[in-house]
Enzyme design. Structure first.
Site, PDB file in Angstrom:
ATOM      1  N   LYS A  66      15.307  -0.355   9.030  1.00  0.00           N
ATOM      2  CA  LYS A  66      15.760   0.987   9.399  1.00  0.00           C
ATOM      3  C   LYS A  66      16.943   1.435   8.539  1.00  0.00           C
ATOM      4  CE  LYS A  66      12.761   2.245  11.969  1.00  0.00           C
ATOM      5  NZ  LYS A  66      12.005   1.412  11.076  1.00  0.00           N
ATOM      6  N   LYS A 123       5.114   9.175   6.112  1.00  0.00           N
ATOM      7  CA  LYS A 123       4.869   8.600   7.434  1.00  0.00           C
ATOM      8  C   LYS A 123       3.621   7.738   7.469  1.00  0.00           C
ATOM      9  CE  LYS A 123       5.695   8.276  11.886  1.00  0.00           C
ATOM     10  NZ  LYS A 123       6.856   7.494  12.340  1.00  0.00           N
ATOM     11  N   GLU A 173      15.740   2.136   4.915  1.00  0.00           N
ATOM     12  CA  GLU A 173      14.818   3.270   4.824  1.00  0.00           C
ATOM     13  C   GLU A 173      15.537   4.607   4.764  1.00  0.00           C
ATOM     14  OE1 GLU A 173      10.602   2.727   7.046  1.00  0.00           O
ATOM     15  OE2 GLU A 173      12.343   2.585   8.353  1.00  0.00           O
ATOM     16  N   GLU A 229      13.666  -5.704  11.521  1.00  0.00           N
ATOM     17  CA  GLU A 229      13.433  -4.277  11.792  1.00  0.00           C
ATOM     18  C   GLU A 229      14.729  -3.479  11.666  1.00  0.00           C
ATOM     19  OE1 GLU A 229      11.895  -0.533  13.081  1.00  0.00           O
ATOM     20  OE2 GLU A 229      11.164  -2.244  11.925  1.00  0.00           O
ATOM     21  N   CYS A 272      -0.753  12.816   1.879  1.00  0.00           N
ATOM     22  CA  CYS A 272      -0.485  14.249   1.836  1.00  0.00           C
ATOM     23  C   CYS A 272      -0.891  14.894   3.158  1.00  0.00           C
ATOM     24  CB  CYS A 272      -1.252  14.894   0.691  1.00  0.00           C
ATOM     25  SG  CYS A 272      -0.920  14.133  -0.916  1.00  0.00           S
ATOM     26  N   ARG A 275       4.297  13.627   5.964  1.00  0.00           N
ATOM     27  CA  ARG A 275       3.267  12.947   5.176  1.00  0.00           C
ATOM     28  C   ARG A 275       3.509  13.079   3.672  1.00  0.00           C
ATOM     29  NH1 ARG A 275      -1.545  12.024   8.299  1.00  0.00           N
ATOM     30  NH2 ARG A 275      -2.739  11.961   6.360  1.00  0.00           N
ATOM     31  N   TRP A 289       2.477  14.183  -1.438  1.00  0.00           N
ATOM     32  CA  TRP A 289       3.167  12.943  -1.800  1.00  0.00           C
ATOM     33  C   TRP A 289       2.552  12.488  -3.106  1.00  0.00           C
ATOM     34  CZ3 TRP A 289       2.103   7.677  -2.508  1.00  0.00           C
ATOM     35  CH2 TRP A 289       3.215   6.822  -2.460  1.00  0.00           C
ATOM     36  N   ASN A 304      -6.215  14.800   0.006  1.00  0.00           N
ATOM     37  CA  ASN A 304      -5.396  13.639   0.336  1.00  0.00           C
ATOM     38  C   ASN A 304      -6.200  12.425  -0.066  1.00  0.00           C
ATOM     39  OD1 ASN A 304      -3.549  11.812   1.422  1.00  0.00           O
ATOM     40  ND2 ASN A 304      -4.483  11.891   3.445  1.00  0.00           N
ATOM     41  N   GLY A 305      -5.660  11.603  -0.959  1.00  0.00           N
ATOM     42  CA  GLY A 305      -6.400  10.425  -1.392  1.00  0.00           C
ATOM     43  C   GLY A 305      -6.238  10.174  -2.867  1.00  0.00           C
ATOM     44  N   HIS A 323      20.859 -21.667   3.938  1.00  0.00           N
ATOM     45  CA  HIS A 323      19.954 -22.006   2.839  1.00  0.00           C
ATOM     46  C   HIS A 323      19.924 -20.891   1.794  1.00  0.00           C
ATOM     47  CE1 HIS A 323      18.396 -25.571   4.914  1.00  0.00           C
ATOM     48  NE2 HIS A 323      18.494 -24.845   6.013  1.00  0.00           N
TER      49      HIS A 323
END
Length: 619
Positions: free
Chosen positions: A496, A614, A499, A492, A2, A27, A75, A101-102, A515
């Protein structure tokens, strides 16, 4: 995960808090709220579900006025996104609010105790436990001493938390505190005003002088300054850190999204990453803040890189760099898994964390585990003065400037470049790379920002990637293939795409296609291959031919003048030719742009993709 902002001073608090929350919305963006002490001494609270613009509309419709306030963007962890679960949370009499936050790990136990004492809960959150605990201590045993009540309440909490407390009974102060690795708490110094925030960009417009809270510390913040104490009440001395970031670096400017801006400023960010670190006279790399002596470098028997998400893939690139140049064995581990398997770490190991924010809870926990085994710990980190910097033996700053978009771009290329610098530094200290080879690598590195700038400028003005997005945006699955040092780039690139566009994408080592994944190849599965002219070029050509033989579309990241690739792939994502070790840093950029344009074409929220934040500061 948050975002928290607090202000006390002579200005109206609400505009400052709302602007700060806007800088921290990466966040969390499930809900938002603020509280301001008005002219009549009462707390004015506004809370809204959804993104920050909903709160801004509510404040416009029902303004709040006053010179001290706190705000929060959430969040969700405990309880779904809703108005009742939005912060700030209030005491029963409405005279005290808390933002957090937590996670309160003993939330249920504390809630049951408080309910037995007569407290009624109006939300599903664990944060409401904190405000009721403070209220309980304030009225029972703390003799109306807010500082004492906050300390007493914090002593009962288990789990990481960062909180800010505001009380209408004590309108001349904000109280901020930190427990464990719940994300940063920064205290900003102004002229006759003070600021509190989860992260530097929230207050960068107002101040450059910052102090940071450590675990089990609190700050009593007034308009005149701050007093720091531990949770036993002992005064702690703090020194300020001056932040040299330009406030405009945290603004979008001419760009539509932060992610777009951060992609196209990678030429500059790579310049900043390399600045003052290349010594062309001595043919060496300067990494003074790493604090690793030549003797210590020679004694190393192994390096373990711990990271999460994009940083993990940068670590995989770094493994190739360090093993090839410094001849040091490297293991790359997910930080979230590292401490749960009794890792074999000894004092002759270097444990290196990669973290943009410096506050990722799993990465910090991995560093703590390494520290208990006596390893030398270091961090590649972007956020100045962050927790990862403060708990390690040495660090390397990315120097990339603020990265606001949730999907990391310039932090990936900066950290990959820093890993190459680290490999060259270790190679020199360990005496395993001759001077002519180091000189050649330094010359090549000096060309990297210019090559990146040319690649990005061509992509920005050509319209080519918009055409690709128009062609491919209706596909629902993608396969990304790379080999050797470009395998991490494939992973990566796939990350992207998934996401920000919500398209399923998987990155694979190209040699593993036969395989399993080859069974999926058909006209409905585009395959993206990373195929520059390197030592495995012929093998990548073979992979392209196998996909084409099964009717699969192929997009190839390849050197701009490669006629062979152009004759085989459906579309080419061009990059300039450069020495092999620099190619991954350039090869990822077309994949970033492609993912961005795909998300835009699909109408996705690029900077704030669903369910993501983030900085992951909770487990």
């Amino acid at each position: 995960m948050c975002g928290i902002v607090g202000y006390i001073g002579g200005q109206e608090a609400a505009p400052i808090v709302l602007h700060g929350l806007r800088q921290l919305e990466y966040r969390g963006y499930d809900s938002a709220g603020l509280a301001v002490i008005g002219g009549d001494g009462a707390l004015q609270v506004r809370r809204e579900p959804g993104k920050l613009l909903n709160l801004e509309a509510a404040v416009t419709q029902a303004p709040v006025q006053g010179c001290v306030g706190v705000g929060h963007t959430r969040w969700a962890t405990h309880g779904p996104p809703s108005q009742r679960n939005a912060h700030p949370h209030s005491s029963p009499d409405g005279e005290l609010v808390v933002v957090q936050n937590g996670i309160v790990e003993n939330f249920l136990e504390l809630r049951q105790s408080l309910e037995a004492a007569g407290y009624t809960f109006r939300s599903d959150t664990d944060t409401e436990v904190i405000v009721h605990l403070i209220d309980q201590h304030y009225h029972n045993g703390s003799a109306a001493d807010l500082e004492h009540a906050v300390r007493a309440a914090l002593q009962e909490l288990k789990g990481p938390s960062a909180i800010v407390v505001l009380s209408s009974r004590h309108p001349d102060r904000l109280l901020a505190a930190r427990l464990g690795n719940a994300g940063g708490v920064t205290i900003g110094y102004g002229q006759g005003e003070m600021f509190v925030a989860s992260d530097i960009p929230a207050i960068l417009r107002h101040t450059r002088e910052i102090a940071f809270l450590e675990s089990r510390q609190m700050a009593i913040v007034t308009a005149a300054g701050a007093v720091f104490k531990n949770l036993d009440g002992d005064v702690v001395e703090k020194e300020c850190t001056r932040i040299d970031w330009n406030p405009t670096a945290a603004e979008k400017g001419e760009f539509r999204h932060f992610m777009q801006k951060e992609i196209f400023e990678q030429g500059r960010s790579l310049t900043d990453t390399l600045r003052s670190r290349l010594d062309f006279q001595r043919h060496s790399v300067s990494l003074d803040s790493l604090n690793l002596t030549p003797d210590a470098a020679r004694r190393l028997s192994k390096m373990t890189i711990v990271a999460c998400g994009t940083s993990y893939y940068a670590g995989l690139v770094g493994k190739y760099y360090i093993e090839r140049l410094a001849r040091l064995p490297v293991e790359v581990d997910y930080a979230s898994e590292f401490r749960y398997r009794q890792p074999l770490v000894t004092p002759d190991h270097l444990v290196l964390a990669i973290t943009q924010s410096g506050e990722t809870v799993d990465t910090l926990a991995a560093l703590e585990e390494a520290h208990t085994h006596g390893a030398f710990t270091a961090a590649i980190v972007n956020a100045i003065g962050s927790q990862a910097v403060r708990v390690t033996d040495g660090h390397i700053y990315m120097q990339a400037g603020p990265e606001i978009g949730v999907a990391s771009t310039k932090a990936f290329t900066a950290s990959a470049t820093d890993l190459l610098l680290l490999a060259l530094y270790l190679a020199e200290q360990r005496g395993v790379l001759a001077t002519p080879q180091r000189a050649e690598m330094l010359r090549a590195l000096s060309t990297l920002p210019g090559l990146a700038g040319e690649l990005l400028e061509d992509a920005q003005h050509s319209g080519y990637y918009q055409e690709l997005a128009e062609h491919y945006h209706t596909f629902y699955n993608f396969l990304y293939l790379g080999r050797g040092i470009h395998y991490p780039i494939a992973r990566e690139g796939a990350l992207k795409l998934k996401e920000i566009s919500y398209i399923h994408a998987e990155g694979y080592p190209a040699g593993e296609m036969k395989h399993g994944p080859i069974a999926l190849i058909d006209a409905n599965l585009p395959t993206v291959v990373v195929a520059p002219r390197d030592g495995v070029y012929d093998k990548m050509i073979s992979q392209i031919e196998q996909v084409k033989a099964r009717g699969g579309p192929v997009l190839a990241v390849a050197h701009a003048g490669d006629g062979v690739i152009r004759g085989k792939a459906d579309h080419v994502l061009p990059i300039p030719a450069t020495p092999d070790l620099l190619t991954p840093i350039l090869a990822v950029m077309p994949l970033q742009i492609f993912a961005y344009e795909m998300a835009v074409r699909r109408g996705a929220d690029v900077d704030q993709p669903r369910n993501l934040a983030k900085s992951v500061t909770v487990e």
